[in-house]
Scaffold this motif. Structure first.
Motif, PDB file in Angstrom:
ATOM      1  N   ALA A 137       0.843  -1.188   0.000  1.00 40.69           N
ATOM      2  CA  ALA A 137       0.000   0.000   0.000  1.00 40.69           C
ATOM      3  C   ALA A 137       0.882   1.243   0.000  1.00 40.69           C
ATOM      4  N   THR A 138       0.378   2.305  -0.583  1.00 41.84           N
ATOM      5  CA  THR A 138       1.188   3.523  -0.708  1.00 41.84           C
ATOM      6  C   THR A 138       1.519   4.129   0.647  1.00 41.84           C
ATOM      7  N   LEU A 139       0.716   3.836   1.667  1.00 44.66           N
ATOM      8  CA  LEU A 139       0.959   4.400   2.990  1.00 44.66           C
ATOM      9  C   LEU A 139       1.941   3.581   3.825  1.00 44.66           C
TER      10      LEU A 139
ATOM     11  N   PRO B  57       5.196   3.032   3.891  1.00 42.26           N
ATOM     12  CA  PRO B  57       6.387   3.700   4.446  1.00 42.26           C
ATOM     13  C   PRO B  57       6.048   4.705   5.546  1.00 42.26           C
ATOM     14  N   VAL B  58       4.989   5.479   5.376  1.00 41.31           N
ATOM     15  CA  VAL B  58       4.656   6.476   6.390  1.00 41.31           C
ATOM     16  C   VAL B  58       4.114   5.813   7.651  1.00 41.31           C
ATOM     17  N   LEU B  59       3.461   4.661   7.518  1.00 41.45           N
ATOM     18  CA  LEU B  59       2.978   3.943   8.703  1.00 41.45           C
ATOM     19  C   LEU B  59       4.151   3.442   9.541  1.00 41.45           C
ATOM     20  N   ARG B  60       5.178   2.919   8.854  1.00 37.01           N
ATOM     21  CA  ARG B  60       6.371   2.475   9.588  1.00 37.01           C
ATOM     22  C   ARG B  60       7.046   3.661  10.269  1.00 37.01           C
ATOM     23  N   TRP B  61       7.083   4.796   9.573  1.00 33.85           N
ATOM     24  CA  TRP B  61       7.686   5.995  10.147  1.00 33.85           C
ATOM     25  C   TRP B  61       6.899   6.472  11.369  1.00 33.85           C
ATOM     26  N   LEU B  62       5.577   6.441  11.277  1.00 30.93           N
ATOM     27  CA  LEU B  62       4.729   6.841  12.400  1.00 30.93           C
ATOM     28  C   LEU B  62       4.982   5.959  13.614  1.00 30.93           C
ATOM     29  N   GLU B  63       5.073   4.670  13.391  1.00 34.87           N
ATOM     30  CA  GLU B  63       5.285   3.761  14.517  1.00 34.87           C
ATOM     31  C   GLU B  63       6.645   4.002  15.169  1.00 34.87           C
ATOM     32  N   ASP B  64       7.664   4.291  14.342  1.00 35.67           N
ATOM     33  CA  ASP B  64       9.012   4.543  14.875  1.00 35.67           C
ATOM     34  C   ASP B  64       9.113   5.884  15.599  1.00 35.67           C
ATOM     35  N   HIS B  65       8.226   6.835  15.244  1.00 35.70           N
ATOM     36  CA  HIS B  65       8.323   8.184  15.811  1.00 35.70           C
ATOM     37  C   HIS B  65       7.074   8.591  16.588  1.00 35.70           C
ATOM     38  N   CYS B  66       6.330   7.607  17.082  1.00 37.59           N
ATOM     39  CA  CYS B  66       5.081   7.945  17.779  1.00 37.59           C
ATOM     40  C   CYS B  66       5.312   8.661  19.100  1.00 37.59           C
ATOM     41  N   ASP B  67       6.580   8.695  19.578  1.00 35.67           N
ATOM     42  CA  ASP B  67       6.874   9.418  20.809  1.00 35.67           C
ATOM     43  C   ASP B  67       6.934  10.925  20.582  1.00 35.67           C
ATOM     44  N   ARG B  68       6.978  11.350  19.318  1.00 37.58           N
ATOM     45  CA  ARG B  68       7.063  12.775  19.010  1.00 37.58           C
ATOM     46  C   ARG B  68       5.679  13.418  18.990  1.00 37.58           C
ATOM     47  N   ASP B  69       5.644  14.722  19.189  1.00 34.15           N
ATOM     48  CA  ASP B  69       4.390  15.487  19.146  1.00 34.15           C
ATOM     49  C   ASP B  69       4.076  15.811  17.691  1.00 34.15           C
ATOM     50  N   LEU B  70       3.561  14.826  16.979  1.00 35.54           N
ATOM     51  CA  LEU B  70       3.343  14.964  15.545  1.00 35.54           C
ATOM     52  C   LEU B  70       2.011  15.645  15.241  1.00 35.54           C
ATOM     53  N   THR B  71       2.009  16.461  14.206  1.00 33.05           N
ATOM     54  CA  THR B  71       0.781  17.111  13.749  1.00 33.05           C
ATOM     55  C   THR B  71       0.356  16.488  12.421  1.00 33.05           C
ATOM     56  N   LEU B  72      -0.886  16.742  12.054  1.00 32.61           N
ATOM     57  CA  LEU B  72      -1.391  16.220  10.790  1.00 32.61           C
ATOM     58  C   LEU B  72      -0.601  16.799   9.611  1.00 32.61           C
ATOM     59  N   ASP B  73      -0.248  18.076   9.709  1.00 38.13           N
ATOM     60  CA  ASP B  73       0.538  18.699   8.635  1.00 38.13           C
ATOM     61  C   ASP B  73       1.899  18.023   8.488  1.00 38.13           C
ATOM     62  N   GLU B  74       2.527  17.687   9.624  1.00 35.71           N
ATOM     63  CA  GLU B  74       3.844  17.060   9.574  1.00 35.71           C
ATOM     64  C   GLU B  74       3.750  15.658   8.969  1.00 35.71           C
TER      65      GLU B  74
ATOM     66  N   LEU C 159      -4.134  12.865   2.414  1.00 30.52           N
ATOM     67  CA  LEU C 159      -3.678  11.940   3.465  1.00 30.52           C
ATOM     68  C   LEU C 159      -4.864  11.315   4.189  1.00 30.52           C
ATOM     69  N   ASN C 160      -5.824  12.147   4.589  1.00 24.91           N
ATOM     70  CA  ASN C 160      -7.003  11.624   5.295  1.00 24.91           C
ATOM     71  C   ASN C 160      -7.755  10.618   4.428  1.00 24.91           C
ATOM     72  N   ARG C 161      -7.893  10.944   3.128  1.00 20.85           N
ATOM     73  CA  ARG C 161      -8.627  10.049   2.230  1.00 20.85           C
ATOM     74  C   ARG C 161      -7.892   8.714   2.078  1.00 20.85           C
ATOM     75  N   ARG C 162      -6.560   8.786   1.895  1.00 26.11           N
ATOM     76  CA  ARG C 162      -5.782   7.561   1.725  1.00 26.11           C
ATOM     77  C   ARG C 162      -5.819   6.709   2.998  1.00 26.11           C
ATOM     78  N   PHE C 163      -5.767   7.345   4.152  1.00 27.33           N
ATOM     79  CA  PHE C 163      -5.830   6.592   5.408  1.00 27.33           C
ATOM     80  C   PHE C 163      -7.164   5.864   5.533  1.00 27.33           C
ATOM     81  N   ARG C 164      -8.255   6.559   5.195  1.00 32.38           N
ATOM     82  CA  ARG C 164      -9.574   5.923   5.253  1.00 32.38           C
ATOM     83  C   ARG C 164      -9.642   4.724   4.310  1.00 32.38           C
ATOM     84  N   GLU C 165      -9.071   4.882   3.138  1.00 25.84           N
ATOM     85  CA  GLU C 165      -9.127   3.825   2.123  1.00 25.84           C
ATOM     86  C   GLU C 165      -8.280   2.620   2.513  1.00 25.84           C
TER      87      GLU C 165
END
Length: 320
Positions: free
Chosen positions: A211-213, A215-232, A244-250
Motif C-alpha cells: 500500500a502507498t501508505l 512507508p509512512v505507517l512504519r515511520w509513524l510507529e518509529d516516531h510515535c513518541d514525538r508530538d506529531l501534527t497532521l501537517d507534519e 492523506l485523510n482520504r488515503r488513510f480511510r481507504e
C-alpha cells in the motif's frame, strides 16, 4: 438448598464445565453447611457427552433444569444450530418460572439461540463477539466486559471471567463474607480491575502489502513518541492533509491521528510489560502530552489503568 444445574452438550469445553461445578461446590455458609447443590445434566439418553480429549457421563437429564434455581450453559466447541431436541424448550420453561440462567464464554451462543437474550445486553469471549452479534442481531453484544448481569440472565466472557461471574452471583446470594471465602478457595480476587479489553491485542488496522501508505505507517510507529501534527505527517507522506485523510480511510479504515494514538497505546503496553519504568516516563516514551492524558486514554482503550495492566502482564524480570 439452592440447586445449580450445569447443562453439558456434546463438545462441551472442559474448563467451562468445571468452573461452576467447583466454584459453587466449594461454597460454605458461616455455620459450615453447603450453600449449593450442583448437578450436571445433558439432553442425551446415554448421558455421555464428548468433552474434547475425553468423555464425561452426566447423572441427570433435562428434568434437572426444571428443578434448578440456577442453570449454567458452558461453551461448546461448535455451538449446534438448532439446539438438541428439548433444550430450548426446557430453558424457556425454566426462565418462565423465574430460574436464573447464566452462560460461560461461547455458551452465550446457546443462550442466544433460545431467544431469551433478545433485547438484552450480553457478552462472550472477545474473539467470538463479532460472530455472536452477527448471528443474533437482537442481542446487544459488549465485548469489553468480564460479565453482564441482567438480573435473571447473566453472561460471561472467557472461562476465567466465569469465575468473576460466579463470585458475583455467590455474593448476590449470600453476601460478601461468603463470596470472599469462595474467592480464597478459587485463589483469585473477589473483584478484578478492568474488563476484557485489557486482554485484547490492539493490533494496528491491517494495511494491504505494498500500500502507498506503508512507508509512512512504519515511520509513524518509529516516531510515535514525538508530538506529531497532521501537517507534519502529510509532509512526510508527500501529500496534502486532505489526500492523506482520504488515503488513510481507504487503506486503514481510520484517520492518521487515530492510527497514531493506537500506535502509542501499543508502545505503552509493550513498555509496561517489559520495563520497570515509571508511568510518567512511559507516558513520555509513548508520545503522550502528560501522564494524566496517558492514563485517561489508556483506560478508555484498554479498560484498565496502566498500573493495573502492568500488574497483570509484566514479565517477572522486566528490563531496567
Amino acid at each position: 438448598m439452592h440447586t445449580v444445574a450445569v447443562l453439558a452438550l456434546d463438545g462441551v469445553v472442559p474448563f467451562d464445565l468445571s468452573v461452576p461445578v467447583d466454584a459453587f461446590g466449594w461454597v460454605r455458609l458461616p455455620d459450615g453447611r453447603e450453600a449449593y447443590r450442583v448437578r450436571v445434566c445433558s439432553p442425551y439418553p446415554s448421558g455421555e457427552v464428548g468433552a474434547g480429549p475425553f468423555t464425561v457421563r452426566t447423572p441427570y437429564g433435562l428434568e434437572a433444569l426444571a428443578q434448578a434455581d440456577t442453570i449454567f450453559l458452558p461453551g461448546v466447541e461448535e455451538p449446534p444450530d438448532p439446539l438438541p431436541d428439548g433444550v430450548a424448550e426446557a430453558l424457556r420453561d425454566a426462565a418462565a418460572n423465574g430460574t436464573r440462567i447464566a452462560s460461560i464464554c461461547v455458551g452465550a451462543f446457546l443462550f442466544a439461540a433460545t431467544g431469551l437474550l433478545d433485547g438484552l445486553r450480553a457478552t462472550t469471549h472477545w474473539f467470538a463477539a463479532r460472530e455472536l452479534a452477527e448471528r443474533y442481531p437482537k442481542v446487544t453484544v459488549d465485548p469489553d466486559v468480564l460479565y453482564v448481569d441482567n438480573g435473571q440472565f447473566l453472561t460471561s466472557a472467557g472461562a476465567a471471567a466465569a469465575l468473576d461471574m460466579c463470585l458475583h452471583m455467590i455474593r448476590r446470594d449470600h453476601g460478601s463474607a461468603v463470596a470472599a471465602q469462595a474467592a480464597r478457595m478459587c485463589v483469585m480476587p473477589l473483584e478484578r480491575e478492568g474488563g476484557q479489553a485489557q486482554f485484547i491485542v490492539h493490533d494496528m488496522p491491517p494495511t494491504p502489502a505494498g500500500a502507498t501508505l506503508e512507508p509512512v505507517l512504519r515511520w509513524l510507529e518509529d516516531h510515535c513518541d514525538r508530538d506529531l501534527t497532521l501537517d507534519e505527517i502529510a509532509s512526510r507522506a508527500g501529500m496534502s492533509t486532505r489526500t492523506l485523510n482520504r488515503r488513510f480511510r481507504e487503506q486503514t479504515g481510520t484517520t492518521p491521528l487515530q492510527w497514531l494514538h493506537r500506535a502509542r497505546i501499543r508502545r505503552a503496553q509493550h513498555l509496561l510489560e517489559t520495563t520497570a519504568h515509571p508511568v510518567e516516563r512511559i507516558a513520555a516514551q509513548a508520545g503522550f502530552g502528560s501522564p494524566t492524558a496517558f492514563r485517561e486514554r489508556f483506560r478508555r482503550v484498554v479498560g484498565t489503568s496502566p498500573q493495573g495492566y502492568r500488574k497483570a502482564f509484566r514479565a517477572e524480570r522486566p528490563v531496567a
